[in-house]
Enzyme design. Sequence first.
Site, PDB file in Angstrom:
ATOM      1  N   ASN A   1       0.811  -1.224   0.000  1.00 50.88           N
ATOM      2  CA  ASN A   1       0.000   0.000   0.000  1.00 50.88           C
ATOM      3  C   ASN A   1       0.848   1.280   0.000  1.00 50.88           C
ATOM      4  O   ASN A   1       0.312   2.373   0.067  1.00 50.88           O
ATOM      5  CB  ASN A   1      -0.962   0.010   1.196  1.00 50.88           C
ATOM      6  CG  ASN A   1      -0.248   0.024   2.534  1.00 50.88           C
ATOM      7  OD1 ASN A   1       0.955   0.223   2.603  1.00 50.88           O
ATOM      8  ND2 ASN A   1      -0.992  -0.176   3.602  1.00 50.88           N
ATOM      9  N   LYS A   2       2.171   1.140  -0.082  1.00 52.14           N
ATOM     10  CA  LYS A   2       3.022   2.334   0.033  1.00 52.14           C
ATOM     11  C   LYS A   2       3.179   3.048  -1.326  1.00 52.14           C
ATOM     12  O   LYS A   2       2.808   2.513  -2.365  1.00 52.14           O
ATOM     13  CB  LYS A   2       4.394   1.934   0.592  1.00 52.14           C
ATOM     14  CG  LYS A   2       4.324   1.437   2.038  1.00 52.14           C
ATOM     15  CD  LYS A   2       3.788   2.497   2.979  1.00 52.14           C
ATOM     16  CE  LYS A   2       3.837   2.102   4.438  1.00 52.14           C
ATOM     17  NZ  LYS A   2       3.043   0.935   4.812  1.00 52.14           N
TER      18      LYS A   2
END
Length: 481
Positions: free
Chosen positions: A291-292
Amino acid sequence: MDVKEVIINQNAKLREALQLLDKLGLGILFIIDDFEILVGVLTDGDIRRFLLIDGSLDNKVKEVMNNAFFSLPVDSDNGTILNNINSKIKIIPLVDTIGKIVDYASINKLRRISISAPLLEGNELLYVTDCIKTNWISSQGKYVRSFEKLFCDYHENFTALAVSNGTVALHLALDALGIGEGDEVLVPNLTFAASINAIIYTGATPVLVDVERDSFNIDMDNIEKHITNKTKAIMPVHLYGQSCDMDKITVISKKFNLLIIEDCAEALGSKYKGRPVGVFGDAATFSFFGNKTITTGEGGMVLFKDPVIANKAAVLRDHGMSKEKRYWHDFVGYNYRLTNLQAAIGVAQFERLSEFVNAKRKLAEIYNETLSKYSFFQIPMEKQDTYNSYWLYTFLVKEEAPFKREELMDYLNKKGVETRPVFYPLHVMPPYKLFGSNENLKVSTDISEIGMSLPSSVSLSAVEANYICSCVSNFIKEIKG
Ligand SMILES: Cc1ncc(COP(=O)(O)O)c(C=O)c1O
């Protein structure tokens, strides 16, 4: 198109339904009973066939509708929806647990806009294929070195070491800097638990510090009272992409002789006074979880200012094994390496970093435009001298709002928009209770109760972002009656 526009009661006349079909052009209407339960669907074709066998436009919708329709639960994911869309079923009504229609999905309007999804449309496949074709899939290989070089160049020549994730990056940084039992490390009370966990792994004691209400970051004005003669380091966390006040942190660290380990897991691409975060301390860490801002699936990077410490960390990363004498171990080390396969993805992702950050900033502008119309929202900060990469667009539903954060989250969820609450304050959770006390940690507690994040994927289209904004506006209209 809002689902409400596409709904008609089963007792309405066919003429009315046909006019609505004609006006909307969606080709389908959802038919409800007096309790708003979905009881059927009606298409242009259903009406045409009915008229051809001598039906009349004065007949009721319920005489013509198809009540053997297909629907899905509103929280179905995109995969399930895609699996059910075919040449016959192009539009799927989405219902809640009692069968009320809440929304609909089509190939152009899938459900579940996720909070943060990766975008792997650059050179990722090419580079990973190269690893496989050349047999370089473990932690040896050119992509690991390239990935580290990209980080080193971007971060003012700090030495970069690729590691397996952002948590071990923190542990390796602390360990290589000699932090351990008997030391105290200052850490914000509002962060992902990995920040504090890494301190605990070393045997050091974390000391929880409250955060600022505007930036959500460690409150530097309230830090000195936590400093003792055991304090060895401070771990500023640039939360959600907003960078900390690195000037103030540097002044305090000089005054009390503290090491600085920047947790930049959520802030790749963020800047302070025009310089990238990660270059203001002794070490800095990054996460490349899915999710980065850039991802390698799982992965991390650690930066060191001092190349001697970086060398020690490189040995620790590789089982503590001597670089000169194979299978000779100078330290109790770890296996914290990143694979060439992951690094290949990382290189391809890094190539698009500025594009990704620009997309997130653009998204923040769209959200800001809607949210700033309401005084009861506190939109995310871009504090003076900072450049926010807006990893996750996170805002507060202030106490005076005519609704609770949970109501907005619930509404958005029903509209297929995933949201995320702000982290719990660390000191309320069982493993961390002893590291902070309630009286000192009020702001982080408040933010945790009223903060939430909106979808922030780099792949989010303007159409989707505007859809999310209209959901927020509609929710407020409905609340205000
Ligand atoms: C602030 C912060 N620190 C550390 C980490 C740990 O990174 P990872 O999940 O890659 O171990 C994360 C994220 O996941 C994070 O958000």
